[in-house]
Design a protein around this motif. Structure first.
Motif, PDB file in Angstrom:
ATOM      1  N   ILE A 110      17.644 -13.042 -11.944  1.00 46.27           N
ATOM      2  CA  ILE A 110      17.299 -12.215 -13.101  1.00 46.27           C
ATOM      3  C   ILE A 110      16.739 -10.891 -12.593  1.00 46.27           C
ATOM      4  O   ILE A 110      15.846 -10.867 -11.737  1.00 46.27           O
ATOM      5  CB  ILE A 110      16.294 -12.944 -14.005  1.00 46.27           C
ATOM      6  N   PHE A 111      17.263  -9.798 -13.109  1.00 53.33           N
ATOM      7  CA  PHE A 111      16.895  -8.473 -12.620  1.00 53.33           C
ATOM      8  C   PHE A 111      16.354  -7.622 -13.767  1.00 53.33           C
ATOM      9  O   PHE A 111      16.226  -8.081 -14.905  1.00 53.33           O
ATOM     10  CB  PHE A 111      18.096  -7.792 -11.948  1.00 53.33           C
ATOM     11  N   GLY A 112      16.062  -6.365 -13.462  1.00 52.37           N
ATOM     12  CA  GLY A 112      15.505  -5.486 -14.484  1.00 52.37           C
ATOM     13  C   GLY A 112      14.000  -5.653 -14.580  1.00 52.37           C
ATOM     14  O   GLY A 112      13.383  -6.413 -13.838  1.00 52.37           O
ATOM     15  N   SER A 113      13.398  -4.950 -15.500  1.00 54.32           N
ATOM     16  CA  SER A 113      11.943  -4.953 -15.641  1.00 54.32           C
ATOM     17  C   SER A 113      11.473  -6.009 -16.631  1.00 54.32           C
ATOM     18  O   SER A 113      12.252  -6.550 -17.417  1.00 54.32           O
ATOM     19  CB  SER A 113      11.458  -3.576 -16.078  1.00 54.32           C
ATOM     20  N   LEU A 114      10.189  -6.289 -16.587  1.00 54.29           N
ATOM     21  CA  LEU A 114       9.584  -7.211 -17.552  1.00 54.29           C
ATOM     22  C   LEU A 114       9.461  -6.506 -18.901  1.00 54.29           C
ATOM     23  O   LEU A 114       8.946  -5.386 -18.967  1.00 54.29           O
ATOM     24  CB  LEU A 114       8.204  -7.646 -17.067  1.00 54.29           C
ATOM     25  N   PRO A 115       9.912  -7.123 -19.975  1.00 56.27           N
ATOM     26  CA  PRO A 115       9.815  -6.471 -21.292  1.00 56.27           C
ATOM     27  C   PRO A 115       8.354  -6.257 -21.703  1.00 56.27           C
ATOM     28  O   PRO A 115       7.550  -7.193 -21.645  1.00 56.27           O
ATOM     29  CB  PRO A 115      10.506  -7.467 -22.230  1.00 56.27           C
ATOM     30  N   GLU A 116       8.021  -5.036 -22.087  1.00 55.84           N
ATOM     31  CA  GLU A 116       6.671  -4.786 -22.591  1.00 55.84           C
ATOM     32  C   GLU A 116       6.388  -5.576 -23.855  1.00 55.84           C
ATOM     33  O   GLU A 116       5.231  -5.857 -24.184  1.00 55.84           O
ATOM     34  CB  GLU A 116       6.485  -3.286 -22.857  1.00 55.84           C
ATOM     35  N   SER A 117       7.452  -5.955 -24.554  1.00 55.07           N
ATOM     36  CA  SER A 117       7.292  -6.696 -25.807  1.00 55.07           C
ATOM     37  C   SER A 117       6.605  -8.042 -25.598  1.00 55.07           C
ATOM     38  O   SER A 117       6.097  -8.639 -26.554  1.00 55.07           O
ATOM     39  CB  SER A 117       8.649  -6.909 -26.476  1.00 55.07           C
ATOM     40  N   LEU A 118       6.575  -8.533 -24.353  1.00 54.01           N
ATOM     41  CA  LEU A 118       5.888  -9.801 -24.094  1.00 54.01           C
ATOM     42  C   LEU A 118       4.414  -9.728 -24.490  1.00 54.01           C
ATOM     43  O   LEU A 118       3.792 -10.749 -24.776  1.00 54.01           O
ATOM     44  CB  LEU A 118       6.010 -10.180 -22.613  1.00 54.01           C
ATOM     45  N   SER A 119       3.859  -8.521 -24.494  1.00 55.37           N
ATOM     46  CA  SER A 119       2.451  -8.357 -24.867  1.00 55.37           C
ATOM     47  C   SER A 119       2.207  -8.694 -26.335  1.00 55.37           C
ATOM     48  O   SER A 119       1.058  -8.854 -26.763  1.00 55.37           O
ATOM     49  CB  SER A 119       1.982  -6.927 -24.581  1.00 55.37           C
ATOM     50  N   GLN A 120       3.300  -8.805 -27.122  1.00 61.13           N
ATOM     51  CA  GLN A 120       3.159  -9.187 -28.527  1.00 61.13           C
ATOM     52  C   GLN A 120       2.965 -10.698 -28.695  1.00 61.13           C
ATOM     53  O   GLN A 120       2.592 -11.159 -29.774  1.00 61.13           O
ATOM     54  CB  GLN A 120       4.395  -8.744 -29.311  1.00 61.13           C
ATOM     55  N   PRO A 140       1.170  -2.320 -18.380  1.00 59.61           N
ATOM     56  CA  PRO A 140      -0.270  -2.309 -18.682  1.00 59.61           C
ATOM     57  C   PRO A 140      -0.604  -3.041 -19.977  1.00 59.61           C
ATOM     58  O   PRO A 140      -1.714  -3.553 -20.139  1.00 59.61           O
ATOM     59  CB  PRO A 140      -0.599  -0.825 -18.779  1.00 59.61           C
ATOM     60  N   SER A 141       0.388  -3.117 -20.890  1.00 65.63           N
ATOM     61  CA  SER A 141       0.152  -3.784 -22.172  1.00 65.63           C
ATOM     62  C   SER A 141      -0.084  -5.284 -22.015  1.00 65.63           C
ATOM     63  O   SER A 141      -0.546  -5.943 -22.957  1.00 65.63           O
ATOM     64  CB  SER A 141       1.337  -3.546 -23.114  1.00 65.63           C
ATOM     65  N   PHE A 142       0.208  -5.841 -20.834  1.00 68.80           N
ATOM     66  CA  PHE A 142      -0.073  -7.262 -20.608  1.00 68.80           C
ATOM     67  C   PHE A 142      -1.565  -7.546 -20.727  1.00 68.80           C
ATOM     68  O   PHE A 142      -1.971  -8.703 -20.862  1.00 68.80           O
ATOM     69  CB  PHE A 142       0.439  -7.694 -19.232  1.00 68.80           C
ATOM     70  N   ALA A 143      -2.379  -6.498 -20.668  1.00 72.41           N
ATOM     71  CA  ALA A 143      -3.826  -6.672 -20.842  1.00 72.41           C
ATOM     72  C   ALA A 143      -4.169  -7.153 -22.240  1.00 72.41           C
ATOM     73  O   ALA A 143      -5.302  -7.579 -22.495  1.00 72.41           O
ATOM     74  CB  ALA A 143      -4.551  -5.359 -20.546  1.00 72.41           C
ATOM     75  N   GLU A 144      -3.201  -7.096 -23.172  1.00 70.13           N
ATOM     76  CA  GLU A 144      -3.432  -7.583 -24.529  1.00 70.13           C
ATOM     77  C   GLU A 144      -3.297  -9.101 -24.629  1.00 70.13           C
ATOM     78  O   GLU A 144      -3.617  -9.688 -25.660  1.00 70.13           O
ATOM     79  CB  GLU A 144      -2.429  -6.931 -25.494  1.00 70.13           C
ATOM     80  N   LEU A 145      -2.836  -9.730 -23.558  1.00 74.18           N
ATOM     81  CA  LEU A 145      -2.645 -11.184 -23.568  1.00 74.18           C
ATOM     82  C   LEU A 145      -3.975 -11.866 -23.243  1.00 74.18           C
ATOM     83  O   LEU A 145      -4.168 -12.431 -22.168  1.00 74.18           O
ATOM     84  CB  LEU A 145      -1.560 -11.580 -22.554  1.00 74.18           C
ATOM     85  N   LYS A 146      -4.881 -11.834 -24.182  1.00 73.16           N
ATOM     86  CA  LYS A 146      -6.256 -12.277 -23.948  1.00 73.16           C
ATOM     87  C   LYS A 146      -6.373 -13.765 -23.644  1.00 73.16           C
ATOM     88  O   LYS A 146      -7.393 -14.208 -23.111  1.00 73.16           O
ATOM     89  CB  LYS A 146      -7.127 -11.948 -25.173  1.00 73.16           C
ATOM     90  N   ARG A 147      -5.354 -14.542 -23.972  1.00 71.86           N
ATOM     91  CA  ARG A 147      -5.411 -15.987 -23.717  1.00 71.86           C
ATOM     92  C   ARG A 147      -4.683 -16.382 -22.431  1.00 71.86           C
ATOM     93  O   ARG A 147      -4.626 -17.560 -22.100  1.00 71.86           O
ATOM     94  CB  ARG A 147      -4.825 -16.748 -24.898  1.00 71.86           C
TER      95      ARG A 147
END
Length: 396
Positions: A110-120, A140-147
């Motif tokens: 699997i290639f490409g970048s990690l989707p920022e949408s995962l932070s949702q 940086p939006s992964f910082a929203e994954l508080k759990r």
């Protein structure tokens, strides 16, 4: 395309209204799984997606786990060891799985970048996408994954720095980012439940703050980076360590004596710029201690004679080898004792003594003639004794 998606949603809603007594997957989750499937495919030999037939209930698909009408866990690829993985990109639609708590992907291409949408996916607790070809930066939006408790992105091609706000994740227990191309400094981690930090084989640099890592850490591997500065104030706080690997960096200063009292099986400090004497505070019970290729000086402490595998080669150690090492060596209590390339002046051992076959001793290139010939690693060279001028210079 949008009209087709709208038709599918209307159709699913109609079916849902007709069959309220049975659990039917949420339309947004249904469409997200379709998009994920379209962007990925099986590598030759893999049949993971063979039964992903969207005319049936997706909650029965391999790797898909649901609660009520929502996907809560997504494990992509056949988890059996040696099975070929998947190829393609991670579709941003994965962020539509709003109840997702676990996402894992088996090793593949699997290639490409990690989707920022995962932070949702605010309920995400476990994210593991290791041994693939993921590139780009950690959003940086992964910082929203508080759990988030586990972040494993190891063995990829991820670049950039570790976002500072990632260190602020309050529930983080495992941070595994080894074998990437990360650069910059190590951020400060605040989670009181953080037990494992593995950042080896990257391009991280700079000093580590004395309070950058919480005392809860048990496993710490920072090997093969360009980290620098002293570590004594940091290590004194990490009194729960059971594994420590700081090898192949540019750390300086002394090695705190307290580190030798940690209850661990392996202590890896080789190939740095540590200097000064080695001063354990008590008898060392660690099985393997590697402090080779540093600038350590002074005598060898007898408190190290209880170590089974001891690598002190390529330093500036001087004086006599303590007799306790000889006793332990001849009784097979020591399996590896590498003392080559130092400034040691003697060892009290009978030239006719027989070293047990299970043990290895190397003494060459010191300020003495080795009293007995023992096999040494090839990289120790062929010279048995250090030039007299170098030994005189050290004494001076």
């Amino acid at each position: 395309m949008e009209s087709n998606n709208r038709f599918i949603i209307i159709f699913i809603l109609l079916v849902f209204n007709l069959h309220r007594s049975s659990s039917i997957l949420d339309p947004l989750d249904f469409l997200a799984l379709q998009s994920i499937h379209k962007s990925l495919s099986d590598l030759p030999g893999s049949t993971f997606f063979a039964s992903w037939d969207f005319t049936s209930d997706p909650c029965n698909f391999p790797g898909v786990y649901c609660a009520a009408d929502k996907v809560i866990s997504l494990n992509l690829g056949d988890p059996r060891a040696g099975s070929p993985g998947l190829t393609g990109r991670l579709d941003p639609a994965i962020g539509k799985l709003s109840s997702l708590t676990e996402l894992s992907i088996v090793p593949g291409r699997i290639f490409g970048s990690l989707p920022e949408s995962l932070s949702q996916c605010r309920n995400l607790r476990f994210l593991a996408v290791s041994k693939n070809f993921i590139s780009g930066e950690i959003p940086p939006s992964f910082a929203e994954l508080k759990r988030l408790q586990t972040l494993d992105l190891s063995y990829n091609q991820i670049t950039g720095s570790i976002p500072a706000r990632i260190g602020e994740l309050p529930a983080l227990s495992n941070m595994i980012l080894c074998h990437n191309k990360l650069s910059g400094s190590i951020p400060t981690f605040v989670s009181s439940t953080l037990t494992r930090v593995d950042l080896k084989h990257n391009d991280l640099s700079g000093p580590i703050g004395a309070s950058a890592l919480p005392p809860s850490i048990q496993f710490l591997s920072l090997s093969s980076n360009r980290l620098s500065g002293t570590i004594d104030r940091l290590l004194v706080r990490l009194n729960r360590l059971n594994y420590l690997d700081l090898s192949i960096n540019q750390f300086t200063g002394s090695i705190p004596g307290r580190v030798f009292a940690f209850r661990m099986s392996s202590l890896q400090l080789q190939r740095n710029l540590f200097s000064g004497p080695i001063q354990p505070s008590s008898q060392v019970t660690i099985q393997t201690v590697d402090m080779s290729y540093n600038r350590l000086s002074g005598p060898i402490s007898p408190l190290l004679s209880t170590v089974q595998n001891l690598y002190l080669n390529n330093n500036k150690l001087s004086g006599q080898v303590p007799g306790s090492f000889v006793d332990r060596l001849l009784s097979a209590g020591i399996q590896v004792l590498y003392l080559q390339h130092n400034y040691l002046t003697g060892i009290e051992i009978n030239p006719s003594a027989e070293i047990p076959l299970s043990s290895s001793l190397c003494l060459q290139y010191n300020c003495m003639v080795p009293p007995l010939q023992t096999p040494c690693p090839l990289r120790a060279g062929k010279q048995k004794t250090r030039p007299t001028a170098q030994c005189s210079q050290l004494r001076g």
